[in-house]
Write an enzyme that holds these catalytic residues in place. Structure first.
Site, PDB file in Angstrom:
ATOM      1  N   VAL A 251      42.228  41.632  48.814  1.00  0.00           N
ATOM      2  CA  VAL A 251      42.550  40.325  49.425  1.00  0.00           C
ATOM      3  C   VAL A 251      44.033  40.268  49.779  1.00  0.00           C
ATOM      4  CG1 VAL A 251      42.700  37.837  49.008  1.00  0.00           C
ATOM      5  CG2 VAL A 251      40.625  39.060  48.371  1.00  0.00           C
TER       6      VAL A 251
ATOM      7  N   CYS B 224      43.898  41.349  33.883  1.00  0.00           N
ATOM      8  CA  CYS B 224      44.406  42.331  34.848  1.00  0.00           C
ATOM      9  C   CYS B 224      44.961  43.538  34.098  1.00  0.00           C
ATOM     10  CB  CYS B 224      45.485  41.705  35.702  1.00  0.00           C
ATOM     11  SG  CYS B 224      46.528  40.643  34.731  1.00  0.00           S
TER      12      CYS B 224
ATOM     13  N   GLU C  72      50.485  39.797  42.753  1.00  0.00           N
ATOM     14  CA  GLU C  72      50.148  40.653  41.616  1.00  0.00           C
ATOM     15  C   GLU C  72      48.667  40.948  41.739  1.00  0.00           C
ATOM     16  OE1 GLU C  72      52.321  42.091  39.947  1.00  0.00           O
ATOM     17  OE2 GLU C  72      53.999  40.869  40.644  1.00  0.00           O
TER      18      GLU C  72
ATOM     19  N   SER D 116      45.148  31.455  43.561  1.00  0.00           N
ATOM     20  CA  SER D 116      45.077  31.955  42.177  1.00  0.00           C
ATOM     21  C   SER D 116      43.720  32.570  41.839  1.00  0.00           C
ATOM     22  CB  SER D 116      45.448  30.840  41.200  1.00  0.00           C
ATOM     23  OG  SER D 116      44.667  29.703  41.401  1.00  0.00           O
TER      24      SER D 116
HETATM   25  P1  NAD Z   1      40.011  37.805  44.117  1.00  0.00           P
HETATM   26  O1  NAD Z   1      40.946  38.618  44.925  1.00  0.00           O
HETATM   27  O2  NAD Z   1      38.571  37.918  44.375  1.00  0.00           O
HETATM   28  O3  NAD Z   1      40.363  36.252  44.303  1.00  0.00           O
HETATM   29  C1  NAD Z   1      41.664  35.764  44.087  1.00  0.00           C
HETATM   30  C2  NAD Z   1      41.835  34.511  44.927  1.00  0.00           C
HETATM   31  O4  NAD Z   1      41.860  34.872  46.307  1.00  0.00           O
HETATM   32  C3  NAD Z   1      40.701  33.498  44.774  1.00  0.00           C
HETATM   33  O5  NAD Z   1      41.251  32.194  44.758  1.00  0.00           O
HETATM   34  C4  NAD Z   1      39.881  33.748  46.024  1.00  0.00           C
HETATM   35  O6  NAD Z   1      39.109  32.645  46.419  1.00  0.00           O
HETATM   36  C5  NAD Z   1      40.973  34.030  47.037  1.00  0.00           C
HETATM   37  N1  NAD Z   1      40.558  34.702  48.264  1.00  0.00           N
HETATM   38  C6  NAD Z   1      39.489  35.505  48.460  1.00  0.00           C
HETATM   39  N2  NAD Z   1      39.468  35.930  49.747  1.00  0.00           N
HETATM   40  C7  NAD Z   1      40.553  35.388  50.362  1.00  0.00           C
HETATM   41  C8  NAD Z   1      41.091  35.460  51.682  1.00  0.00           C
HETATM   42  N3  NAD Z   1      40.522  36.183  52.621  1.00  0.00           N
HETATM   43  N4  NAD Z   1      42.221  34.784  51.941  1.00  0.00           N
HETATM   44  C9  NAD Z   1      42.832  34.054  50.993  1.00  0.00           C
HETATM   45  N5  NAD Z   1      42.373  33.951  49.730  1.00  0.00           N
HETATM   46  C10 NAD Z   1      41.244  34.602  49.417  1.00  0.00           C
HETATM   47  O7  NAD Z   1      40.370  38.093  42.577  1.00  0.00           O
HETATM   48  P2  NAD Z   1      39.677  37.504  41.270  1.00  0.00           P
HETATM   49  O8  NAD Z   1      38.297  38.076  41.176  1.00  0.00           O
HETATM   50  O9  NAD Z   1      39.833  36.031  41.177  1.00  0.00           O
HETATM   51  O10 NAD Z   1      40.600  38.152  40.139  1.00  0.00           O
HETATM   52  C11 NAD Z   1      40.426  39.466  39.723  1.00  0.00           C
HETATM   53  C12 NAD Z   1      41.444  40.379  40.359  1.00  0.00           C
HETATM   54  O11 NAD Z   1      42.747  39.867  40.124  1.00  0.00           O
HETATM   55  C13 NAD Z   1      41.446  41.762  39.754  1.00  0.00           C
HETATM   56  O12 NAD Z   1      41.612  42.710  40.768  1.00  0.00           O
HETATM   57  C14 NAD Z   1      42.678  41.744  38.838  1.00  0.00           C
HETATM   58  O13 NAD Z   1      43.231  43.004  38.587  1.00  0.00           O
HETATM   59  C15 NAD Z   1      43.586  40.869  39.604  1.00  0.00           C
HETATM   60  N6  NAD Z   1      44.594  40.247  38.743  1.00  0.00           N
HETATM   61  C16 NAD Z   1      45.851  40.787  38.738  1.00  0.00           C
HETATM   62  C17 NAD Z   1      46.844  40.249  37.933  1.00  0.00           C
HETATM   63  C18 NAD Z   1      48.228  40.824  37.928  1.00  0.00           C
HETATM   64  O14 NAD Z   1      49.119  40.205  37.362  1.00  0.00           O
HETATM   65  N7  NAD Z   1      48.440  41.967  38.537  1.00  0.00           N
HETATM   66  C19 NAD Z   1      46.549  39.143  37.128  1.00  0.00           C
HETATM   67  C20 NAD Z   1      45.261  38.613  37.158  1.00  0.00           C
HETATM   68  C21 NAD Z   1      44.300  39.170  37.983  1.00  0.00           C
END
Ligand code: NAD
Length: 542
Positions: A269, A327, A293, A187
């Site tokens: 990611v 997002c 998402e 998440s």
């Molecule tokens: P992020 O991708 O940096 O992190 C999301 C999750 O992925 C975190 O728990 C992180 O620790 C984990 N992660 C990171 N590297 C990983 C790997 N190699 N393998 C597995 N897990 C890994 O995103 P964030 O900064 O937490 O959130 C912001 C992003 O999320 C923005 O791009 C936003 O647009 C998107 N977002 C999209 C929606 C949607 O519904 N489309 C909703 C909320 C956020």
């Protein structure tokens, strides 16, 4: 229950409280904020519901005061992640065989605890740990989580009731089996409710789950998993394993029992996990379901017939609520030249009145952005815009000395290809491109095709023919499309959420479309009058 098809209660959206001066909720929330600020807790992993403390830890700080440590969070390594997988697999059978009404009741009970007993705890943790102001935290945790739980239970029930046709002496059934294996839920930081939903949606369908929260949302997410356990979620159904992304990808994603990946976060990611799954595809017992998402470059496109005050309100709320870190947050605008002077004057006037600061001071509209990296990234874009002949910074700026503060920033792009019109920034930075009115059609096509994303978008117009044409041209540019409203604020049960293209698999969180991904259907045909014939009539002699 024996001899009963119980009807799941019809869900309703949880109404947010106002927190206006003089209300009891305001006093209770302020009290809880003080309490959480005065302590520094240790957050363990929860494996089979039991706390597990590890040596490797990270500090949870307040974005608006980054010297203030709220908690220390233990991180799972190889041993703990492998143990969590084993325990999730061990919990599977009894969970999937638990009668549906009892499984459903766990989540309905959790919804009541969240909206009642733990409302202020979850709200305060979301404010302090993730930097939301009171109302933004309220619509996320507790309201949206409550909605996800109630609506998903209801949708799951209607899925189970969806059965095929029968012929005489035949009864066909569809059995909505959970997936074979475990589901990994990963998440993001920006919504407590998303974390709760990513973990519980597969669990509602009878799966067991490993939940890895984002490090910057771990305080509220820890309180949330404790509520699920208090509501009667059997130990082992959701394993709470804060960990680094690299540990997850090394020890969990390549496990042959991975049956599903439920993700919200960045496009990068999700792409890397998809590639990794592809590389290991022969090892898995089943093809893992990949539901993600991801990023966006959400827009407002205004027509010359737009209602300007409504447009300006949507721009300010859409771009700056929760510091542009939804997002769905607005980050690019196309405004026709004919109305721009009026829009600009009103927008700059409105933005002047939006205060940025400590989320515990309820007069603030914005808090700080989530962490040092986000702050540095935004500073880079703002500084570049200040120095560029292709852009003009109309208002905004930053100060990172005490908290990660980025003030609501409006950039006017002189070229429609200016980087902040194309790239996801994820902060309170709105870029406006002013287009010649006569280039409407060309500009709509540009808006549709100029970014890899398709998450949210809004149009503003009062001319009905223009509305119809704009909707037609922008049909594939957004999974959530708004007419004369801001592109944020989707409500569970009303506007199922998700986007396509580079924004995700568009499986619509909080809907039956999402829940269907967590089930593998077995069709059962039972025959009450089996035939003993072998040949068919056409085979007989003339
Ligand atoms: P992020 O991708 O940096 O992190 C999301 C999750 O992925 C975190 O728990 C992180 O620790 C984990 N992660 C990171 N590297 C990983 C790997 N190699 N393998 C597995 N897990 C890994 O995103 P964030 O900064 O937490 O959130 C912001 C992003 O999320 C923005 O791009 C936003 O647009 C998107 N977002 C999209 C929606 C949607 O519904 N489309 C909703 C909320 C956020």
């Amino acid at each position: 229950m024996i001899n009963s098809h119980a009807a799941v209660p019809k869900p309703q959206n949880e109404p947010p409280l106002s927190y206006a001066p003089g209300t009891p909720e305001r006093a209770l929330l302020k009290q809880e904020l003080e309490r959480q600020k005065s302590e520094c807790i240790t957050i363990p992993l929860l494996i089979d519901g039991q706390p597990v403390y590890t040596e490797k830890r990270l500090k949870v700080v307040m974005p608006h005061d980054h010297g203030h440590v709220l908690a220390e969070c233990c991180l799972a390594g190889e041993a703990e992640l492998k143990l969590a997988i084993e325990r999730a697999m061990a919990a599977k059978q009894s969970w999937e065989e638990l009668p549906w009404e009892h499984r459903a009741s766990v989540f309905l009970r959790a919804a009541e605890l969240i909206r009642g007993k733990y409302r202020y705890q979850l709200n305060a943790a979301t404010m302090l740990g993730q930097g939301k102001v009171a109302y933004q935290a309220e619509i996320d945790a507790p309201c949206e989580i409550t909605d996800f739980l109630r609506f998903n239970v209801y949708y799951a029930d209607s899925i189970f009731r969806n059965q095929p046709e029968n012929k005489p002496a035949v009864w066909n059934r569809m059995v909505y089996r959970p997936l074979e294996g475990f589901v990994l839920a990963v998440s993001p930081f920006n919504f407590t409710a998303i974390g709760g939903n990513l973990a519980t949606a597969p669990a509602i369908m009878g799966n067991t789950v490993l939940w890895k929260p984002a490090s910057t949302a771990v305080l509220s997410n820890y309180y949330l998993i404790r509520v699920f356990l208090e509501a009667g979620l059997p130990a082992g159904v959701i394993q709470f394993v804060p960990a680094s992304g690299s540990a997850i990808s090394r020890y969990v994603i390549s496990d042959p029992r991975l049956a599903g990946f439920h993700f919200t976060g960045s496009t990068g990611v999700f792409g890397s996990v998809w590639r990794q799954v592809g590389e290991h595809i022969e090892q898995y017992r089943s093809y893992p379901r990949l539901v993600g998402e991801t990023g966006g470059k959400d827009y407002i496109f205004a027509h010359s017939s737009a209602d300007v005050p409504a447009l300006v309100s949507a721009m300010a709320r859409g771009a700056f609520e929760y510091q542009g870190q939804k997002c769905s947050a607005l980050s690019r605008c196309f405004i026709p030249q004919s109305i721009w002077p009026d829009v600009e004057r009103r927008l700059l006037d409105v933005v002047k009145g939006l205060h940025t600061g400590d989320v515990c001071d309820f007069r603030n509209f914005l808090g700080a952005v989530i962490d040092r990296n986000a702050f540095a990234e935004l500073v880079k874009y703002i500084d570049a815009a200040k120095a560029s002949p292709d852009a003009e910074v109309l208002c905004g700026g930053y100060d990172g000395s005490h908290g990660y503060f980025v003030y609501p920033t409006v950039i006017r792009a002189r070229k429609k290809e200016y980087p902040t019109m194309l790239e996801e920034l994820f902060g309170p930075v709105l870029t406006v491109y002013v287009y010649p009115d006569e280039e409407l059609g060309e500009m709509l096509d540009y808006c549709n095709a100029s970014t890899p994303y398709a998450l949210t978008g809004a149009i503003f117009a009062s001319d009905r023919l223009a509305i119809a044409e704009m909707e037609r041209r922008l049909r594939h540019s957004a999974g959530n499309f708004y007419i004369n409203d801001k592109p944020t604020g989707a409500v569970v049960g009303q506007q199922p959420f998700g986007g396509a293209r580079g924004s995700g698999t568009n499986d619509k969180a909080g809907s039956s479309l999402n829940l269907l991904r967590w089930t593998s259907v077995c069709t059962v045909k039972e025959c009450y009058a089996p035939t003993s014939e072998i040949g068919y009539p056409f085979m007989q002699e003339e």
